[in-house]
Scaffold this motif. Structure first.
Motif, short mmCIF file in Angstrom:
data_model
loop_
_atom_site.label_atom_id
_atom_site.label_comp_id
_atom_site.label_asym_id
_atom_site.label_seq_id
_atom_site.Cartn_x
_atom_site.Cartn_y
_atom_site.Cartn_z
N TYR A 88 15.88 -34.76 0.81
CA TYR A 88 15.76 -33.42 0.22
C TYR A 88 16.15 -33.43 -1.25
CZ TYR A 88 17.51 -28.85 -1.15
OH TYR A 88 17.78 -27.70 -1.85
N SER A 89 17.28 -34.08 -1.56
CA SER A 89 17.76 -34.07 -2.94
C SER A 89 16.82 -34.83 -3.87
CB SER A 89 19.17 -34.69 -3.00
OG SER A 89 19.65 -34.72 -4.31
N SER A 90 16.25 -35.94 -3.39
CA SER A 90 15.36 -36.75 -4.22
C SER A 90 14.09 -35.98 -4.58
CB SER A 90 15.01 -38.05 -3.50
OG SER A 90 16.18 -38.81 -3.23
N PHE A 91 13.56 -35.18 -3.66
CA PHE A 91 12.34 -34.43 -3.93
C PHE A 91 12.62 -33.09 -4.62
CE2 PHE A 91 10.36 -37.49 -1.23
CZ PHE A 91 9.02 -37.50 -1.59
N VAL A 156 28.28 -42.86 -10.43
CA VAL A 156 26.96 -42.22 -10.36
C VAL A 156 26.93 -41.19 -9.23
CG1 VAL A 156 24.50 -42.63 -9.98
CG2 VAL A 156 25.85 -44.25 -11.34
N ASP A 157 27.49 -41.58 -8.06
CA ASP A 157 27.54 -40.63 -6.94
C ASP A 157 28.38 -39.40 -7.29
OD1 ASP A 157 26.01 -42.36 -5.52
OD2 ASP A 157 27.63 -43.16 -4.29
N LEU A 158 29.50 -39.63 -7.98
CA LEU A 158 30.37 -38.52 -8.35
C LEU A 158 29.68 -37.57 -9.33
CD1 LEU A 158 33.17 -37.23 -8.03
CD2 LEU A 158 33.95 -38.64 -9.94
N LEU A 159 29.00 -38.14 -10.34
CA LEU A 159 28.29 -37.30 -11.31
C LEU A 159 27.17 -36.53 -10.63
CD1 LEU A 159 28.09 -39.69 -14.39
CD2 LEU A 159 29.48 -37.63 -14.17
N GLY A 160 26.54 -37.14 -9.63
CA GLY A 160 25.47 -36.46 -8.93
C GLY A 160 25.96 -35.24 -8.15
N CYS A 161 27.25 -35.21 -7.80
CA CYS A 161 27.81 -34.09 -7.04
C CYS A 161 28.25 -32.92 -7.92
CB CYS A 161 28.99 -34.57 -6.19
SG CYS A 161 28.53 -35.74 -4.90
N PHE A 162 28.19 -33.09 -9.22
CA PHE A 162 28.57 -31.98 -10.10
C PHE A 162 27.56 -30.83 -9.96
CE2 PHE A 162 31.43 -33.96 -13.58
CZ PHE A 162 32.17 -34.59 -12.59
N PRO A 163 28.01 -29.58 -10.00
CA PRO A 163 27.10 -28.41 -9.93
C PRO A 163 26.44 -28.19 -11.29
CG PRO A 163 29.37 -27.66 -10.09
CD PRO A 163 29.43 -29.16 -10.01
N TRP A 164 25.42 -29.00 -11.58
CA TRP A 164 24.82 -28.95 -12.91
C TRP A 164 24.12 -27.61 -13.19
CZ3 TRP A 164 26.86 -32.18 -15.92
CH2 TRP A 164 27.23 -33.45 -15.49
N ARG A 184 20.95 -37.40 -10.03
CA ARG A 184 20.87 -37.29 -8.57
C ARG A 184 19.75 -38.14 -7.97
NH1 ARG A 184 21.74 -30.71 -7.95
NH2 ARG A 184 23.88 -30.67 -8.76
N LEU A 185 18.84 -38.64 -8.79
CA LEU A 185 17.77 -39.48 -8.26
C LEU A 185 18.29 -40.82 -7.73
CD1 LEU A 185 14.74 -38.94 -10.67
CD2 LEU A 185 15.28 -37.81 -8.52
N SER A 186 19.54 -41.15 -8.07
CA SER A 186 20.12 -42.38 -7.50
C SER A 186 20.21 -42.31 -5.97
CB SER A 186 21.51 -42.62 -8.09
OG SER A 186 22.40 -41.56 -7.74
N ARG A 187 20.17 -41.08 -5.43
CA ARG A 187 20.23 -40.94 -3.97
C ARG A 187 18.97 -41.46 -3.29
NH1 ARG A 187 22.46 -34.71 -4.53
NH2 ARG A 187 24.55 -35.26 -5.30
#
Length: 739
Positions: A88-91, A156-164, A184-187
């Motif tokens: 879901y997050s990647s798309f 990278v995982d931690l930065l992806g969890c920020f509420p951008w 978040r594309l690292s997911r």
């Protein structure tokens, strides 16, 4: 594994027990099950459940030892759950970047839920055991797990969890903040890992898996490109939207002017159509770039499409020719499964075979094929570099020479064994032994010293097993079973025997190490083994060669033999060491070399002769001096008979050397006669004077009660009798004065 500690009244911390993951209560058990488990931990610590604070302390200690295994059933479920969120997050991330400047409320809550889910996954990764990529063993250390995760994907995982999205709104809606969404594309790596697992699963058709993977890659690339195309169209203000690809678009009688007011679905489909058409066509179509930024992106996109097309074409070709390692693994696994099913080999054997094939594919631990084209000398250096440090730490080879260790390192073969496998069955006859590089094995014996059944001994790193059965040609006394993934070094009997042909001196050291701590029966079997006879025969032959080199005065050959492993302390069939022969022949340079090698200067042969006695008998005064300086002492089993025989032979030179070396001049033979008795009876004036000067007693009596003076009176030599009478008076006076 979980290791717990408890505080004792004395203030010391003591490790009380080790609890495996299987010791934990199952999730289906009720609260009482968990309380019973905690109680067992406290009781093991020597304490009691006295207060709630104690329970909290124990709970904290249990949490510190908490480890998640990758094969746990609940973590498998969590992996599937987090995979769905990753898809879901990647798309959705490209869609959010291109079509939304600030998420609507219906998406905002879903986005927050997703970020909390990934935060929880980050916390789980700090307790997730992993398999070391080099040794392929499981790592359960919290410190190592944390360091590995911090060095890899944590930030990278931690930065992806920020509420951008919230940061974008709070930060004044600055466009630069929206670019951070791409972190978040690292997911998407989780999706890639999922497809890799599917490719290895023989239950799923490989062709189907690969085609689905290629379609997903193509669709994802076009989806991302479509979102970027739409984003480029929105970067210009509404008054200039006619200068964008979408604002200037007219398809049929429909115009896309004021496209921001069109519904989301229509805008997305149009953008996706533009991305797909641009990918598969060359030149202008009904949709094309208008401004410079769109042109630049189209050029980059088309260039990327060529690479993507080549990738997909290459993969499709590989599916036809079957050239990938994964497909070869699957074909091999399929053939093995057919063979196992056809022969009904049972579940245990089938599972072990399939696990080994999978381990071979994942670890690639059989490097023989890789090194086939490398010269033997280089392969030997590689083996020495890899295995020599490990072999040096094995107690079986303690004290062995560097050359012997290097030869062992070049002959061993590396093998891996999975938990639960039996390496050696009790009662089997083996022709190889093993060295444990890492891992843990269990040695199952019949009975221990107290007579208890099912006694087991743990074997850890640098241990060895199978050597007693190999050397003694006896059935294996115990079963060796793997408890944790083990990396072992295997050596066969033939290779080991060939090494002992050259380094048999080290073979004696190995056997001495092996004899330590063994019971009498095992020691007897080892001493009667073929290897002992082989080593003894070579030692005897080499001892003869060393003695011959010394006898011929060939110091160069002697040094060569010693460098080749000959022991200069070895003796021949008469018990003579090289030092005996050097002393008897008077070879000073050889004697000095042998003394530097640490040869015992007072060793005796089978006839009781020491090197010093040999030098005395042969009259080598310079050799006698060297031996005395080296700590040699003249010890004679029957000094009285030897001295009396020398007097009878009139060998005054030998007598002087013997007496100078400290032999007692009053030593008696079997008749109680001293050398002075013989010299006085024969009338040997010079020898009598030598004996008297050395401290010979005139008062000594033989078994008939006669003194040397009595022997001189019978002989009738008046001068000698007068000399002995004067000495008698002097010796009696000395005795009286001493009293």
């Amino acid at each position: 594994m979980m290791v717990m500690e408890s505080e004792h009244p004395a203030g010391t911390t003591k490790t009380i027990s080790s609890f495996s993951h299987d010791d934990l209560p199952s999730p289906q058990q009720d609260e009482m099950g968990w309380k019973s488990w905690l109680k067992s931990v406290v009781v093991a610590a020597g304490g009691s459940l006295g207060s709630g604070r104690d329970m909290v302390t124990v709970g904290r200690e249990a949490f510190k030892g908490f480890i998640i295994r990758p094969d746990d059933w609940w973590y498998s479920l969590w992996s599937i759950f987090i995979l769905l969120w990753a898809v879901y997050s990647s798309f959705f991330t490209p869609l959010e970047f291109g079509f939304f400047r600030g998420l609507p409320k219906r998406f905002f809550l879903l986005d927050i839920a997703g970020q909390f889910t990934f935060l929880l996954d980050i916390a789980i990764h700090f307790f997730l055991a992993y398999r070391d990529p080099h040794s392929y063993r499981m790592v359960y250390s919290h410190k190592l797990i944390a360091i590995r995760y911090l060095k890899s994907r944590f930030f990278v995982d931690l930065l992806g969890c920020f509420p951008w999205d919230a940061i974008y709104k709070v930060g004044g809606r600055k466009e630069i903040l929206r670019y951070l969404l791409w972190i978040r594309l690292s997911r998407a790596l989780r999706v890639t890992e999922f497809f890799e697992k599917m490719e290895k699963d023989t239950r799923i058709n490989y062709l189907f898996t690969r085609i689905v993977k290629l379609l997903v890659v193509e669709l994802y690339c076009t989806h991302t490109a479509a979102c970027i195309f739409y984003y480029l169209a929105t970067t210009l203000p509404e008054s200039q939207e006619g200068y964008t690809w979408m604002g200037s678009l007219k398809m049929g009688g429909y115009s896309y002017s004021h496209f921001r007011e069109i519904d989301l679905w229509t805008r997305y489909v149009t953008s996706l159509y533009f991305a797909i058409v641009t990918m598969v066509t060359v030149g202008y179509g009904d949709i094309h770039a208008v401004n410079i930024r769109e042109m630049i992106f189209v050029m980059v996109y088309v260039s990327f499409d060529m690479i993507l097309g080549a990738y997909m074409l290459g993969n499709m070709t590989a599916l036809i020719v079957k050239g990938s390692n994964t497909e070869r693994y699957r074909d091999n696994m399929t053939d093995i499964i057919k063979y196992l099913n056809r022969n009904n080999l049972g579940k245990d054997i089938s599972t072990g075979v399939k696990n080994h094939v999978r381990l071979k594919y994942e670890r690639s631990y059989t490097d023989s094929a890789v090194l086939q084209d490398i010269p033997v000398s280089i392969r030997a250096k590689i083996s020495e570099k890899l295995y020599e440090p490990l072999i040096q730490k094995v107690p079986l080879f303690t004290g062995c020479s560097v050359g012997f260790i290097k030869q062992i390192a070049t002959k061993v073969h590396e093998e891996f064994f999975l938990p639960g496998e039996v390496i050696i069955e009790k009662g089997s006859v083996i022709d190889q032994f093993y060295i444990v590089c890492h891992g843990e094995l269990e040695e199952e014996r019949l009975k221990d010293s107290d007579g208890d059944d099912n006694c087991s001994v743990l074997l850890s790193s640098y241990s060895s097993f199978g050597e007693i059965s190999l050397l003694c040609n006896l059935p294996q006394p115990c079963t060796i079973r793997v408890r944790e993934l083990c990396r072992l070094l295997r050596m066969d009997k033939q290779s080991f025997t060939e090494i002992l042909h050259v380094y048999f001196r080290d073979g004696r050291i190995v056997l001495n190490n092996l004899l330590e701590g063994k019971d009498t029966n095992v020691q007897k079997k080892l001493l009667e083994s073929d290897v002992i006879l082989h080593i003894g025969r070579h030692e005897s032959e080499l001892a003869m060669r060393v003695n011959c080199a010394v006898y011929n005065g060939d110091i160069y050959l002697l040094k060569h033999l010693v460098e080749a492993g000959a022991d200069p302390k070895m003796t021949d069939y008469d018990g003579r060491s090289p030092l005996h022969i050097a002393a008897s022949k008077g070879f000073e340079d050889i004697l000095v070399f042998l003394l530097q090698q640490g040869v015992d200067v007072n060793t005796s042969d089978n006839f009781g002769n020491t090197p010093l006695l040999q030098a005395v008998k042969c009259g080598h005064d310079h050799i006698i001096s060297l031996l005395v300086k080296a700590g040699g002492s003249l010890t004679m089993d029957d000094a009285g008979s030897c001295l009396c025989e020398a007097v009878a032979k009139r060998d005054i030179a030998f007598l002087k050397r013997v007496l100078a070396c400290g032999v007692n001049p009053n030593s008696k033979n079997y008749d109680g006669r001293t050398p002075l008795h013989i010299a006085a009876g024969e009338g040997l004036h010079p020898i009598v004077r030598v004996l008297l000067d050395a401290g010979a007693s005139v008062l000594a009596k033989d078994r008939w009660g006669n003194t040397p003076l009595d022997e001189a009176r019978v002989g009738g030599d008046k001068t000698l009798r007068k000399l002995l009478e004067d000495v008698r008076v002097s010796q009696l006076s000395d005795i009286h004065n001493s009293r």
